[in-house]
Write an enzyme that holds these catalytic residues in place. Structure first.
Site, PDB file in Angstrom:
ATOM      1  CB  THR A 128      -7.109  -2.081  -6.044  1.00  0.00           C
ATOM      2  OG1 THR A 128      -8.083  -2.127  -5.003  1.00  0.00           O
ATOM      3  CG2 THR A 128      -7.002  -3.444  -6.705  1.00  0.00           C
ATOM      4  CE  LYS A 135      -6.379  -4.623   4.298  1.00  0.00           C
ATOM      5  NZ  LYS A 135      -5.667  -4.591   3.001  1.00  0.00           N
TER       6      LYS A 135
END
Length: 1033
Positions: A880, A775
């Protein structure tokens, strides 16, 4: 509200209260059988179930006072010509049950409408009942009048169809007549006076059971009212009777518990009716199995979905409490970690809102993942004692328990020519159910999340205790309860791996036993099990359910293997979240043999039969067969759970278009080549209700104002209507005022937790998500160091041109993930140095937000100007949180990974900042990384960290090594220059406030495709095979 005839026996109505033809009818014709009027928030009793009236002006329908229109309906008699019934009062004021209603349907009196006249006694509820019947028949009432005369009520209605046209054909008129006839059936109506006394009625005299059930109907014929006074009464009753506190003195936390219990009362009413409805309908139901359900707080979400937020706010205010303060007393349910659990929670909200029959199944974790605290910048994990103060939303079902077995041996026997298997376990625990009602928005559909807690079998080893072996008795209890203690126990040890597998089997076995028990309540065989049951596996964690269902069907229910396998392969489908095969779950054969010996036998048989099937297609290509095999050979054999799930599931889906292609081309290429029909894409979505309408009320009101409707809350595609106003200066001004208000709230919170005072005029630059190397929070930190260094070397004149930024980072690192923990320490260390540097001042602030959770996300997301989603291209399955930020008008700084690509397409290239390598370039760049020379600035910043610029020199060495030369697997050095260029483009756009605001509006306007409702519909239609089935409206 609408209820089908098959509900005649639902709620408290006995089966013999309704005509035999109504019981368990498969007819879709709907009927109404009783109404009682009331004040705001009152409900009408319909076919044995309660139905809620509008909370506004509920005493009036079409301008007619419902309180003057009352009726237990009588049987109608059809006449020739116009359809009519006649009735005359009998002597003594009574009426003949057979002739008490008169209906006339006339299609000639009015040119544009059909005229319907109904004459009835003045008994409770006729007007509400008939008008609800009209709505169910898709008729619009153009005009209505009511006249009371000599104890009878005369109703006249002029109606059209839902297109505004006069019903003409005989079929439609006949359907109207039949609908009214069914609604006005006398047998369905209880005859009780307003004080609950039974009156003389058909079949009533001499039937005590009928009297009892009709009295129960009368006692339960209304939902709890939702006017302010009724809510206050409900709250203070719970203060005194549930919490056992004085109603004259209770604190904010006790006010929360009482309020939550009062809301739960309302949820239970619709939950019970909804479950009864689906039992009677015998509709197909989807069961969503997930190790995580990251639900967030329930109070605000529930009262919003029920449409009673304003009433609760006023009720609490008049009692001396503030709703916002009361809401803050609720602890986030510690049932998940990240996107996997939040996706599961969004699915439940959408399934309820869209009126699907569904249940969620998971584990009731005692402590959840962990509570993150920072001590001197280091992450420390503390147990999250979220259940210590009680959970008012859950309902313990002590009578719903199932035995769960572990260890032991399997005995084989031949019985009547068939080999049978008997598993004798060495250890057993009990799974106890805890139910959590999940309300839909603006609907009566309340579904269920059932969580399992582990308890010792028989509660206590009493024999050991009585013989003095207290320690063994207590240890046995502790071993059982450990199963549901913690989410994702550290699996670096054998004991940790065993506990994880125990958890997975524990909740899957309990869930499947529960599903089968519910099915068997209404079916004598398993012939149509797959027609009534769909099981969705949320990633590979519940895959042990495949051999468990086979065990239950074959060993327990006695089905033949072939039939059981046919059922299993029609029931299961799976969502895969991994992007590389190496991260797919595997369990050693040794562990499975020890813990679940019967299941390993079943897995071996599944694999053998599967490989034989594949041989018929590809021949004896043993390398190919080895790749397809569920069993991975090697020094230590293991079971590939992803492969097992794919073999047993009728559908496997990815969670973004890019991810689904990766599944087909890389992760499961060998399977795709043989079974391409199994693969689908279902791009993730999020619920716009929690993540926009509820967490950003200012923006919600503005959207409703400019779009002219609130319908976007359930149809997010309507947000495209904003595009025509994106450059409107009035909208832009209102837009920015809302954003400033949200930023001010977040700034207050930041100062409270960190002592850092930030300016709301600065850009709020946010990266909040699980801490992981892929990430690339480290890339963000490196750019922050670069930015700080540039500011320090600027002249005063140059500094005036700098865009001030507040860089906000948050997220948890797994307890055993040392590199991720070092990233957190680096963020806090860099932040401390920058925040106290007078040369930098307010031009740059860095804040790490500890213990990031759903409630914090609801505060941070609406206040963010820029959100970073910068995973290495192709390494994010979907994501999301990017969708949540986009909905709220936050601009994205993103790589071409996961759903970022689809967001870019929807909102436009000009409204997103994209950088970095393309997905198809990543493999080549990784292969060449030893020869790659990162830019000089990258080396310089790494050198600053390595040389002690931010302290802790030794501690950060390992972190620096992860990006050195060939070690830079996630390509931070490759993407660094492109990243800085994108950051410069962000600064340039932010300075132009009109342009930035337009981009923000366009982001929200283009987010419609990322509603979970769209995703849910695709699953329902293409995977689960279920349809909306609405008990109330």
């Amino acid at each position: 509200m609408a209820i089908t005839l098959s509900q005649a026996s639902s709620r408290l109505v006995a089966p013999f209260l309704t005509p035999p033809s109504f019981r368990r009818s498969s007819s879709r014709v709907k009927s109404f059988c009783g109404c009682r009027s009331g004040g705001p928030g009152s409900f009408f009793f319909v076919h044995g179930q309660r139905t809620r009236a509008s909370t506004s002006n509920t005493n009036y329908i079409f301008g007619v006072d419902v309180r003057a229109c009352v009726l237990p309906i009588r049987k109608t008699v059809r006449a020739t010509g116009v359809q009519q019934l006649s009735s005359e009062p009998l002597e003594g004021g009574e009426t003949d049950p057979e002739t008490v209603i008169r209906i006339v349907i006339d299609n000639e009196m009015d040119e544009s409408c059909t005229s319907i006249d109904i004459t009835s006694p003045n008994w409770p509820g006729i007007l509400a009942c008939v008008t609800l019947r009209f709505r169910d028949l898709e008729l619009q009432v153009v005009k209505a009048s009511v006249e009371l005369k000599e104890g009878f009520v005369f109703h006249k209605f002029l109606v059209t169809d839902n297109r505004g046209l006069k019903p003409q054909d005989a079929k439609t008129l006949n359907m109207i007549e039949k609908g009214l006839h069914a609604a006005l059936d006398p047998v369905l109506w209880p005859e009780l006076t307003t004080d609950g006394k039974l009156t003389k009625g058909v079949g009533l005299v001499g039937n005590p059971e009928l009297q009892r059930r009709r009295r129960l109907m009368w006692l339960m014929d209304q939902y709890l009212k939702n006017d302010v006074l009724s809510i206050q009464k409900s709250i203070v009753d719970h203060v005194e009777y549930t919490i056992a506190r004085s109603r004259f003195k209770f604190d904010d936390f006790e006010a929360y518990k009482a309020t939550a219990n009062s809301v739960r009362d309302r949820l239970i009413e619709s939950w019970n009716d909804n479950q009864q409805f689906h039992r009677d309908m015998d509709s197909k139901r989807v069961y969503y199995l997930s190790m995580e359900f990251l639900m967030g707080r329930s109070l605000l979400n529930s009262i919003f979905n029920l449409g009673i937020k304003e009433q609760y706010a006023q009720a609490l205010s008049e009692l001396g409490y503030n709703l916002e303060v009361v809401v803050e007393q609720e602890r986030d349910a510690a049932l998940g970690n990240g996107g996997l659990g939040r996706l599961a929670a969004c699915f439940l909200d959408s399934l309820a809102t869209m009126n699907y029959s569904a249940w969620g199944y998971g584990i009731r974790y005692q402590y959840g993942l962990f509570r993150q605290t920072l001590q001197d910048g280091f992450q420390h994990e503390q147990p999250d004692y979220w259940l210590n103060v009680g959970n008012p939303w859950e309902i313990e079902r002590v009578h719903v328990t199932y035995p769960i077995s572990f260890y032991g041996k399997v005995e084989e026997k031949w019985v009547e020519g068939t080999k049978t298997f008997t598993w004798t376990p060495d250890e057993m625990v009990e799974a106890v159910a805890y139910d959590n009602p999940i309300p839909g928005y603006n609907t009566g559909n309340t579904i269920n999340l059932r969580l399992w807690a582990a308890k010792p079998s028989g509660e206590f080893d009493l024999q050991s205790f009585n013989t003095g072996d207290y320690v063994n008795a207590i240890l046995s209890k502790q071993r059982a309860e450990t199963i549901s203690n913690v989410l994702y126990p550290d699996d670096r040890t054998y004991q940790g791996k065993e506990l994880r597998l125990k958890q997975q089997y524990f909740f899957v076995s309990a869930s499947l036993q529960d599903i089968m028990r519910r099915f068997k309540d209404h079916h004598s065989t398993f012939d149509n099990f797959a027609d009534k049951v769909a099981v969705q596996l949320n990633d590979t964690h519940p895959t042990i359910g495949v051999p468990e269902l086979m065990r239950l069907l074959v060993d327990v229910e006695g089905l033949q293997w072939a039939k059981a396998w046919d059922i299993t392969t029609k029931v299961f489908s799976i969502t895969i979240h991994s992007v590389v095969a190496e991260t797919l779950e595997k369990w050693s054969v040794e562990l499975l043999q020890t813990l679940l010996p019967r299941h390993l036998q079943i897995i071996f048989k599944i694999n053998a039969m599967f490989l034989e099937e594949v041989k018929n297609k590809i021949g004896n290509d043993y390398d190919h067969l080895a790749r397809l095999s569920i069993i991975e050979e090697g020094e230590k054999k293991s079971v590939k759970m992803g492969s097992l799930a794919l073999v047993a599931s009728h559908t496997v889906n990815g969670v973004s278009k890019l991810h689904s292609e990766l599944l087909k081309e890389r992760v499961f290429k060998d399977f795709y080549d043989i079974f391409p029909h199994k693969f689908q894409n279902k791009t993730n979505g999020v619920t716009q209700r929690r993540w926009l309408a509820f967490c950003n009320p200012g923006l919600r009101d503005m959207l409703t104002k400019w779009l002219g409707t609130e319908a976007w809350i359930t149809n997010l595609d309507l947000l495209t209507g904003l595009r025509q106003y994106a450059s409107d200066p009035i909208l832009q001004k209102e837009w920015n005022l809302v954003r400033r208000h949200n930023k001010a709230r977040l700034a207050t919170y930041i100062e409270a937790i960190s002592g850092v005072k930030v300016s709301i005029d600065a850009m709020f630059d946010v990266q909040v998500k699980r801490i992981h190397q892929y990430k690339r929070q480290l890339l963000n930190v490196l750019s922050i160091i670069h930015r700080a260094d540039c500011i320090k070397n600027m002249s005063p004149a140059e500094k005036t041109k700098v865009v001030p930024r507040v860089c906000i980072i948050g997220g948890k690192a797994a307890p055993g993930y040392e590199i991720a923990k070092k990233i957190i320490k680096l963020v806090t260390t860099v932040g401390e140095k920058i925040n106290n540097d007078k040369d930098i001042g307010n031009l740059l602030k860095v804040v790490f937000v500890p213990d990031y959770n759903v409630s914090l996300a609801e505060l941070i997301i609406p206040a963010s100007d820029l959100s970073q989603h910068i995973s290495t291209a192709g390494n994010e399955a979907s994501g999301t949180s990017n969708m949540k930020f986009t909905m709220n008008g936050c601009l994205l700084l993103a790589t071409l990974s996961g759903s970022n690509i689809e967001i870019q397409k929807e909102i436009g290239d000009e409204n997103i900042f994209v950088f970095g390598a393309k997905p198809e370039e990543v493999d080549r760049l990784r292969a060449e990384r030893r020869q790659f020379q990162p830019p000089q600035e990258f080396h310089r910043i790494i050198g600053m960290i390595r040389n002690g610029k931010f302290g802790d020199t030794e501690y950060f060495q390992e972190l620096c090594q992860t990006v050195d030369g060939g070690n830079d697997f996630y390509l931070l050095g490759n993407d660094f220059s492109s990243y800085l260029e994108a950051q410069a483009a962000v600064d340039e756009a932010y300075v132009d406030r009109e342009r930035w605001t337009r981009m923000s509006i366009m982001s929200t306007a283009g987010s419609g495709n990322f509603s979970i409702d769209r995703t849910t519909c695709e699953y329902a239609e293409n995977i689960w095979g279920i349809k909306p089935c609405q008990p109330t409206s």
